[in-house]
Write a protein that holds these residues in place. Structure first.
Motif, mmCIF file in Angstrom:
data_model
loop_
_atom_site.group_PDB
_atom_site.id
_atom_site.type_symbol
_atom_site.label_atom_id
_atom_site.label_comp_id
_atom_site.label_asym_id
_atom_site.label_seq_id
_atom_site.Cartn_x
_atom_site.Cartn_y
_atom_site.Cartn_z
ATOM 1 N N GLN A 221 -0.528 2.611 -8.038
ATOM 2 C CA GLN A 221 -2.137 1.859 -6.437
ATOM 3 C C GLN A 221 -0.698 1.151 -5.761
ATOM 4 O OE1 GLN A 221 -3.851 -0.472 -3.853
ATOM 5 N NE2 GLN A 221 -3.201 -1.406 -6.066
ATOM 6 N N ALA A 222 -0.911 1.554 -4.169
ATOM 7 C CA ALA A 222 -0.065 0.319 -3.973
ATOM 8 C C ALA A 222 -0.838 -0.178 -2.857
ATOM 9 C CB ALA A 222 1.133 1.168 -2.717
ATOM 10 N N GLN A 223 -0.429 -1.648 -2.451
ATOM 11 C CA GLN A 223 -0.269 -2.826 -1.870
ATOM 12 C C GLN A 223 -0.374 -2.143 0.185
ATOM 13 O OE1 GLN A 223 1.000 -6.979 -2.637
ATOM 14 N NE2 GLN A 223 -0.410 -7.141 -4.051
ATOM 15 N N GLY B 43 10.460 -5.880 8.835
ATOM 16 C CA GLY B 43 10.711 -4.710 8.306
ATOM 17 C C GLY B 43 9.237 -3.946 7.622
ATOM 18 N N VAL B 44 8.776 -4.046 8.682
ATOM 19 C CA VAL B 44 7.281 -3.200 9.780
ATOM 20 C C VAL B 44 7.618 -1.621 8.707
ATOM 21 C CG1 VAL B 44 7.206 -1.925 11.535
ATOM 22 C CG2 VAL B 44 5.057 -3.142 10.208
ATOM 23 N N PHE B 45 8.378 -1.129 8.759
ATOM 24 C CA PHE B 45 8.233 0.167 8.488
ATOM 25 C C PHE B 45 9.106 0.070 6.791
ATOM 26 C CE2 PHE B 45 8.083 0.854 12.647
ATOM 27 C CZ PHE B 45 6.226 1.656 12.173
ATOM 28 N N GLN B 46 9.688 -0.913 5.549
ATOM 29 C CA GLN B 46 9.645 -1.454 4.926
ATOM 30 C C GLN B 46 8.728 -1.288 3.108
ATOM 31 O OE1 GLN B 46 12.017 -4.869 3.603
ATOM 32 N NE2 GLN B 46 11.030 -5.001 1.672
ATOM 33 N N SER B 47 7.716 -1.448 3.160
ATOM 34 C CA SER B 47 7.283 -1.310 2.154
ATOM 35 C C SER B 47 5.628 -0.081 2.741
ATOM 36 C CB SER B 47 6.563 -2.301 2.029
ATOM 37 O OG SER B 47 7.927 -2.775 1.493
ATOM 38 N N ASN B 48 5.436 0.425 4.179
ATOM 39 C CA ASN B 48 4.552 1.021 4.639
ATOM 40 C C ASN B 48 3.794 2.232 4.519
ATOM 41 O OD1 ASN B 48 2.987 1.184 6.529
ATOM 42 N ND2 ASN B 48 4.265 0.591 8.306
ATOM 43 N N CYS B 49 2.858 2.179 3.731
ATOM 44 C CA CYS B 49 2.468 3.128 2.223
ATOM 45 C C CYS B 49 1.204 3.843 3.586
ATOM 46 C CB CYS B 49 1.673 3.025 2.223
ATOM 47 S SG CYS B 49 0.383 1.272 1.906
ATOM 48 N N ASN B 50 1.128 3.491 5.367
ATOM 49 C CA ASN B 50 0.165 4.265 5.886
ATOM 50 C C ASN B 50 0.841 4.891 6.118
ATOM 51 O OD1 ASN B 50 -1.535 2.711 5.343
ATOM 52 N ND2 ASN B 50 -2.098 2.684 7.269
ATOM 53 N N THR B 51 2.187 4.906 6.644
ATOM 54 C CA THR B 51 3.458 6.063 6.912
ATOM 55 C C THR B 51 3.334 7.628 5.929
ATOM 56 O OG1 THR B 51 5.533 5.152 5.371
ATOM 57 C CG2 THR B 51 5.373 4.864 7.890
ATOM 58 N N MET B 52 2.794 7.773 4.887
ATOM 59 C CA MET B 52 2.258 8.565 3.810
ATOM 60 C C MET B 52 0.908 9.469 4.014
ATOM 61 S SD MET B 52 3.700 6.487 0.603
ATOM 62 C CE MET B 52 3.976 8.475 -0.387
ATOM 63 N N ILE B 53 -0.175 8.738 4.439
ATOM 64 C CA ILE B 53 -1.130 9.463 5.319
ATOM 65 C C ILE B 53 -1.358 10.175 6.775
ATOM 66 C CG2 ILE B 53 -3.754 8.785 5.151
ATOM 67 C CD1 ILE B 53 -2.095 7.317 2.374
ATOM 68 N N ALA B 54 -1.741 11.442 6.295
ATOM 69 C CA ALA B 54 -1.678 11.886 7.369
ATOM 70 C C ALA B 54 -2.605 11.696 7.929
ATOM 71 C CB ALA B 54 -1.181 13.596 7.587
ATOM 72 N N ASN B 55 -2.744 12.164 9.728
ATOM 73 C CA ASN B 55 -4.027 12.085 10.468
ATOM 74 C C ASN B 55 -4.908 13.779 9.756
ATOM 75 O OD1 ASN B 55 -4.992 9.609 11.813
ATOM 76 N ND2 ASN B 55 -2.322 10.421 12.490
ATOM 77 N N HIS B 56 -6.244 13.335 10.470
ATOM 78 C CA HIS B 56 -6.536 14.398 10.675
ATOM 79 C C HIS B 56 -7.051 15.763 9.602
ATOM 80 C CE1 HIS B 56 -7.189 15.138 14.804
ATOM 81 N NE2 HIS B 56 -5.820 15.339 15.177
ATOM 82 N N GLN C 139 10.831 -3.653 -11.207
ATOM 83 C CA GLN C 139 12.125 -2.927 -10.019
ATOM 84 C C GLN C 139 11.314 -2.603 -9.097
ATOM 85 O OE1 GLN C 139 13.947 0.026 -12.788
ATOM 86 N NE2 GLN C 139 15.296 0.465 -11.427
ATOM 87 N N TRP C 140 12.451 -2.309 -7.985
ATOM 88 C CA TRP C 140 12.065 -1.206 -6.943
ATOM 89 C C TRP C 140 11.852 -0.242 -6.604
ATOM 90 C CZ3 TRP C 140 9.804 -3.812 -2.198
ATOM 91 C CH2 TRP C 140 9.396 -5.598 -2.035
ATOM 92 N N VAL C 141 11.071 0.160 -6.453
ATOM 93 C CA VAL C 141 10.900 1.975 -6.728
ATOM 94 C C VAL C 141 10.738 2.261 -5.304
ATOM 95 C CG1 VAL C 141 9.563 2.089 -8.841
ATOM 96 C CG2 VAL C 141 8.136 2.439 -6.899
ATOM 97 N N GLU C 142 10.685 3.506 -4.446
ATOM 98 C CA GLU C 142 10.779 4.060 -3.937
ATOM 99 C C GLU C 142 9.366 5.904 -4.270
ATOM 100 O OE1 GLU C 142 12.645 4.062 0.039
ATOM 101 O OE2 GLU C 142 12.649 7.143 -0.270
ATOM 102 N N ILE C 143 8.153 5.311 -3.632
ATOM 103 C CA ILE C 143 7.589 6.369 -3.035
ATOM 104 C C ILE C 143 7.077 7.216 -2.016
ATOM 105 C CG2 ILE C 143 5.849 5.085 -4.522
ATOM 106 C CD1 ILE C 143 4.204 4.612 -2.248
ATOM 107 N N ALA C 144 7.112 8.578 -1.987
ATOM 108 C CA ALA C 144 6.950 8.999 -0.328
ATOM 109 C C ALA C 144 6.317 10.893 -0.828
ATOM 110 C CB ALA C 144 8.776 10.366 -0.597
ATOM 111 N N ASN C 145 6.475 11.017 0.161
ATOM 112 C CA ASN C 145 5.823 12.211 0.135
ATOM 113 C C ASN C 145 5.820 12.989 1.000
ATOM 114 O OD1 ASN C 145 3.685 11.650 2.238
ATOM 115 N ND2 ASN C 145 2.146 11.173 1.131
ATOM 116 N N ASP C 146 5.075 14.900 1.988
ATOM 117 C CA ASP C 146 5.549 15.377 3.297
ATOM 118 C C ASP C 146 6.181 14.188 3.719
ATOM 119 O OD1 ASP C 146 6.637 17.344 1.927
ATOM 120 O OD2 ASP C 146 5.319 18.552 2.108
ATOM 121 N N PHE C 147 5.008 13.294 4.280
ATOM 122 C CA PHE C 147 5.391 12.385 5.750
ATOM 123 C C PHE C 147 5.292 10.884 5.728
ATOM 124 C CE2 PHE C 147 0.614 15.183 4.484
ATOM 125 C CZ PHE C 147 0.983 16.152 5.729
ATOM 126 N N GLY C 148 5.663 10.815 4.565
ATOM 127 C CA GLY C 148 6.359 8.867 4.592
ATOM 128 C C GLY C 148 7.015 8.941 3.392
#
Lengths: 844, 152
Positions: free
Chosen positions: A771-773, A790-803, A744-753
């Motif tokens: 563990q996300a690919q 579709g680069v932002f469809q399964s983009n786990c790096n939108t959820m990693i904050a800089n700094h 089944q498809w899922v959506e993962i999220a945090n404050d950043f993405g």
């Protein structure tokens, strides 16, 4: 009926030969397609100028004919219908419009770059330009050359937050060990490899935060671990996630993600307090051991096994068992991986692992950790008398109270350095005699343009003010400060970017990739060197310069970028495709076109570059290396005794004290704690308990697959079908609680993405961890903005904050973040027949 | 030393000899019993599941997306009980299985080459030879499986 004698192999064949209707070219592969520089042996079968098929080359001393799926599919990459093989141009107003590209000539392309570069450099200063790069391509290690020598800007940048790949470890190597990356010894540099009498099979190999089988990290042939298991090596696995090697390990430490430093300190506690360390080696070659031991035993900053068991969420018995097994094994090695870099505590984790290797006496011994020999400075030879004197000095310096004082010692360090530093003209002299750091000395290929920059420009390197050690050590702008420059104009705006060998919008490298996209859209001019129309190029660039694959160029593959004494291989050109050029060709030709002062008179052509900066490390010409195909570097062990780790040929390591600095003078001089300490990941159930209620799962990213190298290979149908969808692993019990079915498809999220993945229910992840690919984009989808394949469809790096970096600017929480997991009703399954119909028919 | 230890030592030596030169095992000449009866001996103690055999086979035969000559099947992963028989940690084996399309690389062997999956296997875990000879090697160590896809 055939007897075995009739089955043939190609052992002993020359570098080029004919077989039936084919010309066969033996080569040592590395990039593009992206990979690590193992230099696996390949035979390219060519007919009428066309690559017909490939086969593994039995002559390669390490790989011996073996290949992974990605090289086996090389032809499908070379002749892929979506590959770009001519230069193309597009109006900046049409960024993101897939049908607006127009073919142009290289001359037009260079003229356009010159026009933009000359105008922007004159108007805003050359620092307004940046060259952004990625990993695994031969262009990646040339990013500083491209920026500093070709464009004349100091701002070369690997865009991953905190350079959380290799650098946190390698900075620790340079400064603590005073040598380059100590790789596990798998006899790769020795004739007859495992059968060489000098080699000893390690009793124990620790695989720590690494999956060497699919990753072949930095040139370590991963399946060498299998070869050594067959010869009796036992394994210890340190990884939150179960993998194939951990199933076959004597001890597994399934620690909570991001707590590696705590575990390593606890191993050190056991080894030091049970006196399992090599006292002679420590006494002779390690600096600051007493202080180090005191830190490990410190009630506040130290780490007992009980405390670590709690932090790491593993049984305390396992810590004792693992530490004792490692320390008592002679020899033992540690294959240490990317996971150590991907948290803010990465410098300290690296420091601790180096301490483990050192105090157990496993550094630079057969079957332990091997390090590269470096060249002597010009005119320096080994001299017994000065070596003996230096040994006595070493002892004295090591116990000097001055060095250990808190306000270290800037003077002492400078004095110490001036005794070994020599001014060299890098344009002319053997670059190996430059030794401002151990890494430079071991990797004499770097800094072609840095020394041509004015001091004023060097000081303008983004991040120089905040993170001088990071910037000076690798001559790169600091990634997170570059993010600020690109997104907010602080410290100054970036107006032109050369995106080379990176698909930085895909979740491979940059953190908050969606914000990088918005920021880079503001640039006046962007261009790319690549092979495929990636979402990054489609979304951001105005010019596409096509690169050659490794079948179409001459180049050199070197394990650990020359930092490890294993192999140096020739990448031999076999075919031509379109109007592509190699990275070196582009550097030299574009540099000449832009009238680069730094490159003036330096290289006649790409072969001259290979002679001066690549084959020279093998002490031979490119032409000779090409014919040898593979060169084993030979291994001298215990080089700290013979002076072969220092350009001055004095015994010891290339640190200010001449010893392995368990108490790091360099960390102290840069305002960091000279001793290791554990710090909790920035986002975790312990450091951010309120947030963790909202985002109850620990998120790790980046586990390797055999099908892909990071964001590459998605358009190769026979590889894609091995792994068609973007997957996330979740424990079956967690999935049951959330009502998530297998697949089944899922959506993962945090404050950043947020990002969508297909659930794989598996007990290989701990409960509470997903563990996300990484690397996903979908070349079969619409390329126009805003979809951009579709680069932002399964983009786990939108959820990693800089700094979220260490004090010195290193490391980032790519493998220890937090998220929520919500089941979706929709399916985003890949239709393989669409992928196959778009990319399956090769263009030859 | 127990028997178990002898077996481990023997198998260690056995592995140490597995190089590019020994991937095709010696097989008897002109033996009517073994004529045409070739197979693949796969060591699933060391098959890492790297998919090399899958892709090598596919390229050799030009099989389209969705069809294969060999596939890697999985046993596991599931947690074993520490301290009980069978060891600790996880049970997770990867087992390559030839499909109906496997022809043991007839074109290659006719030209004197070993099958592509055998040539490229990253763990040196696949051997090619007559069933009779492979069966002899099979008893030298456990966790091997002998496939006899077809009479060639």
């Amino acid at each position: 009926m055939k007897s075995a004698m009739q089955y043939k192999n190609d052992l002993g064949k020359p570098w080029r030969y004919n077989e039936d209707e084919f010309e066969v070219i033996r080569t040592s592969m590395w990039s593009p397609p992206g990979c690590h520089p193992v230099g696996c042996g390949l035979k390219l079968y060519v007919k009428d100028g066309v690559l017909d098929h490939v086969e593994g080359d039995e002559n390669h001393p390490v790989t011996k004919g073996r290949l992974c799926p990605r090289c086996l599919a090389l032809k499908d990459y070379v002749y892929n219908p979506s590959r770009i093989i001519y230069p193309m141009q597009r109006d900046p107003a049409d960024r993101g419009k897939a049908d607006k590209w127009q073919r142009c000539s290289w001359e037009d392309a260079f003229a356009l770059i010159k026009e933009k570069r000359d105008y922007l450099a004159a108007t805003y200063g050359p620092e307004c330009m940046a060259v952004l790069s990625g990993t695994g391509r031969s262009g990646g290690i040339m990013v500083s050359d491209m920026a500093q020598a070709v464009l004349g800007t100091p701002n070369a940048c690997y865009t991953q937050s905190g350079y959380a790949c290799y650098q946190p470890r390698s900075a620790a190597c340079s400064h603590v060990l005073g040598a380059y990356y100590p790789e596990i010894d798998y006899a790769g540099g020795l004739e007859e490899t495992y059968d060489n009498p000098e080699f000893v099979v390690p009793e124990v190999i620790v695989v720590w935060g690494k999956e060497p089988l699919p990753s072949n990290g930095d040139g370590l042939w991963g399946h060498a671990v299998i070869d050594m298991m067959k010869r009796g090596a036992k394994l210890i696995s340190v990884d939150p996630r179960v993998n194939w090697l951990s199933c076959r390990s004597t001890v597994q430490c399934r620690l909570r993600p991001g707590t590696d430093t705590a575990l390593a300190m606890a191993w050190l506690w056991v080894i030091i307090n049970e006196e399992l360390y090599d006292k002679e080696f420590v006494d002779k070659w390690c600096y600051g051991f007493e202080e180090f031991a005191a830190r490990i035993n410190d009630p506040e900053k130290g780490m007992t096994p009980n405390k670590a068991a709690e932090i790491c969420d593993i049984p305390v018995d396992v810590i004792y068992e693992a530490a004792r097994l490692y320390a008592k094994a002679k020899p033992a090695s540690i294959a240490w991986g990317l996971a150590l870099d991907q948290n803010q505590n990465g410098n300290q984790a690296g420091h601790c692992l180096l301490a483990l290797m050192s105090i157990t006496g496993n550094v630079d011994i057969p079957g332990g950790q091997i390090i590269a020999e470096i060249d002597p400075a010009p005119g320096v030879a080994i001299d017994a008398k000065s070596q003996a004197a230096a040994l006595a000095d070493l002892k004295k310096a090591a116990f000097s109270a001055d060095v250990k004082s808190d306000n270290v010692s800037k003077d002492l360090l400078d004095d110490s350095l001036t005794t070994t530093r020599m001014e060299v003209n890098l344009d002319k002299a053997d670059a190996a005699s430059d030794k401002s750091t151990a890494e430079d000395a071991a990797r004499p290929t770097r800094r072609i343009g840095w020394d041509a920059l004015s001091d004023e420009l060097k000081q303008k390197t983004i991040g120089m003010k905040e993170y001088p050690m990071y910037v000076n050590n690798i001559r790169n702008a600091h990634a997170d400060r570059m993010f600020d420059a690109v997104t907010t104009g602080d410290p100054y705006p970036i107006r032109m970017a050369w995106i080379q060998s990176t698909n930085l919008l895909a979740p491979t490298c940059s953190a908050e990739s969606d914000k990088w996209y918005q920021g880079l859209l503001k640039c006046e001019f962007n261009f790319a060197t690549d092979l495929f129309m990636t979402p990054s190029v489609q979304g951001l660039c105005d010019l596409f310069l096509p690169l050659s694959t490794c079948a179409e160029k001459n180049d050199v593959s070197m394990t650990h970028y020359f930092g490890s004494p294993v192999t140096i291989g020739a990448i031999n050109k076999a075919i031509d495709v379109g109007e592509t050029k190699s990275d070196a060709q582009i550097m030299i030709e574009l540099g000449a076109y832009l009238q680069s002062k730094a490159l003036e008179g330096m290289f006649i052509d790409a072969e001259d570059f290979l002679n001066q900066r690549r084959a020279n490390v093998a002490k031979m010409s490119w032409a000779k290396l090409a014919q040898k195909v593979n060169f084993q570097r030979g291994v001298n062990y215990r080089k700290y005794e013979t002076g072969r780790l220092r350009p001055d040929r004095l015994p010891g390591f290339l640190t200010p004290t001449g010893r392995i600095e368990l108490w790091s003078t360099a960390f102290a001089a840069n305002g960091e704690d000279p001793l290791p300490y554990y710090s909790e990941p920035a986002f975790s159930p312990y450091s951010s308990p309120e947030l963790a209620k909202k985002y109850p799962f620990i998120l790790t990213t980046g586990a390797r697959t055999y099908a892909f190298f990071h964001s590459e290979h998605r358009q190769i149908p026979i590889l894609r079908e091995l792994n068609p969808d973007a997957m996330i692993e979740i424990h079956p019990a967690d999935a049951a609680e959330l009502g998530i079915a297998s697949g089944q498809w899922v959506e993962i999220a945090n404050d950043f993405g947020k990002a969508k993945f297909k659930a794989k229910l598996s007990p290989i992840v701990k409960r509470g961890v997903v563990q996300a690919q990484h690397g996903w984009w979908f070349p079969e989808q619409d390329g126009n903005a805003p979809n951009l394949y579709g680069v932002f469809q399964s983009n786990c790096n939108t959820m990693i904050a800089n700094h979220y970096n260490s004090k010195l600017g290193y490391g980032a929480p790519y493998k220890c973040n937090i998220c929520s997991v919500v089941p979706l009703k929709e399916s985003y399954d890949t239709n393989m027949s669409v992928v196959d119909s778009k990319f399956g028919k090769l263009v030859i | 030393m127990t028997n178990a230890h002898n077996v481990i030592n023997e198998t260690t030596n056995f592995y140490a000899k597995s190089t590019a030169k020994t991937k095709a095992v010696t097989c008897a000449k002109n033996d009517s019993e073994t004529a045409g009866k070739f197979g693949l001996l796969i060591d699933y103690e060391f098959c890492t599941g790297c998919e090399t055999c899958v892709v090598a086979c596919k390229k050799e035969h030009d099989f389209p997306v969705g069809k294969w000559g060999i596939r890697v099947l999985e046993d596991g992963p599931w947690q074993k009980i520490d301290g009980e028989e069978g060891g600790r940690g996880f049970n997770w084996n990867k087992i390559p299985v030839p499909t109906d399309l496997c022809d043991l690389c007839g074109k290659r062997t006719a030209r004197g080459k070993i099958p592509s999956c055998v040539h490229h296997c990253q763990a040196f875990a696949i051997k090619y030879g007559t069933i009779k000879e492979l069966a002899k090697i099979m008893v030298e160590k456990p966790k091997q499986v002998l496939w006899f896809p077809r009479v060639t």
